[in-house]
Scaffold this motif. Structure first.
Motif, PDB file in Angstrom:
ATOM      1  N   ALA A  28       0.839  -1.207   0.000  1.00  0.00           N
ATOM      2  CA  ALA A  28       0.000   0.000   0.000  1.00  0.00           C
ATOM      3  C   ALA A  28       0.873   1.256   0.000  1.00  0.00           C
ATOM      4  O   ALA A  28       0.576   2.230  -0.703  1.00  0.00           O
ATOM      5  N   LEU A  29       1.968   1.243   0.770  1.00  0.00           N
ATOM      6  CA  LEU A  29       2.887   2.386   0.791  1.00  0.00           C
ATOM      7  C   LEU A  29       3.526   2.585  -0.576  1.00  0.00           C
ATOM      8  O   LEU A  29       3.637   3.717  -1.062  1.00  0.00           O
ATOM      9  N   GLU A  30       3.932   1.497  -1.200  1.00  0.00           N
ATOM     10  CA  GLU A  30       4.528   1.596  -2.537  1.00  0.00           C
ATOM     11  C   GLU A  30       3.517   2.117  -3.552  1.00  0.00           C
ATOM     12  O   GLU A  30       3.869   2.889  -4.451  1.00  0.00           O
ATOM     13  N   ALA A  31       2.244   1.740  -3.403  1.00  0.00           N
ATOM     14  CA  ALA A  31       1.196   2.248  -4.303  1.00  0.00           C
ATOM     15  C   ALA A  31       1.003   3.750  -4.112  1.00  0.00           C
ATOM     16  O   ALA A  31       0.862   4.496  -5.094  1.00  0.00           O
ATOM     17  N   LEU A  32       1.009   4.199  -2.870  1.00  0.00           N
ATOM     18  CA  LEU A  32       0.897   5.639  -2.614  1.00  0.00           C
ATOM     19  C   LEU A  32       2.075   6.392  -3.214  1.00  0.00           C
ATOM     20  O   LEU A  32       1.899   7.437  -3.837  1.00  0.00           O
ATOM     21  N   ARG A  33       3.257   5.857  -3.027  1.00  0.00           N
ATOM     22  CA  ARG A  33       4.447   6.489  -3.593  1.00  0.00           C
ATOM     23  C   ARG A  33       4.345   6.537  -5.120  1.00  0.00           C
ATOM     24  O   ARG A  33       4.710   7.533  -5.744  1.00  0.00           O
ATOM     25  N   GLY A  34       3.784   5.486  -5.713  1.00  0.00           N
ATOM     26  CA  GLY A  34       3.585   5.447  -7.160  1.00  0.00           C
ATOM     27  C   GLY A  34       2.636   6.516  -7.658  1.00  0.00           C
ATOM     28  O   GLY A  34       2.664   6.898  -8.827  1.00  0.00           O
ATOM     29  N   GLN A  35       1.787   7.017  -6.761  1.00  0.00           N
ATOM     30  CA  GLN A  35       0.856   8.098  -7.095  1.00  0.00           C
ATOM     31  C   GLN A  35       1.468   9.473  -6.814  1.00  0.00           C
ATOM     32  O   GLN A  35       0.784  10.490  -6.893  1.00  0.00           O
TER      33      GLN A  35
END
Length: 109
Positions: A28-35
């Motif tokens: 989830a953290l990596e997905a946020l960073r991807g955004q």
């Protein structure tokens, strides 16, 4: 527009049962960073006591309940108690036999 997200550690990033960060949280953290989000830890702990979170996932840390704020390797804010207040607190806890832990941030530069 949200540009930064701040996370507590216990019960948020880290499970109370395992005392570790689940893989689902990492994803989830990596997905946020991807955004394009900036990710921060926000905790009452001293940064040296954060040992159950991969700090490399984060852009910075707000530690000691805001006493110290770091982005990357740069400390951008500190707000230590005045020495007189610390001395008064120490005198009080000694006088009344109160078990206490004092934490702080020291600048070496």
């Amino acid at each position: 527009m949200v540009r930064a997200v701040f996370f507590d550690i216990d019960g948020t990033l880290v499970s109370f049962k395992t005392h570790r960060m689940p893989e689902s949280t990492r994803k989830a953290l990596e997905a946020l960073r991807g955004q394009g989000m900036k990710l921060f830890i926000s905790t009452g702990r001293h940064e040296l006591l954060i040992d159950n979170v991969d700090k490399s996932l984060f852009d910075g840390i707000v530690s000691l309940n805001g006493q110290c704020v770091r982005i990357g390797d740069e400390v951008i804010h500190t707000n230590a108690m005045p020495v007189e207040d610390v001395r008064a607190a120490v005198a009080f806890v000694r006088k009344h036999g109160v078990a206490t832990i004092f934490e702080g941030w020291i600048s070496y530069g």
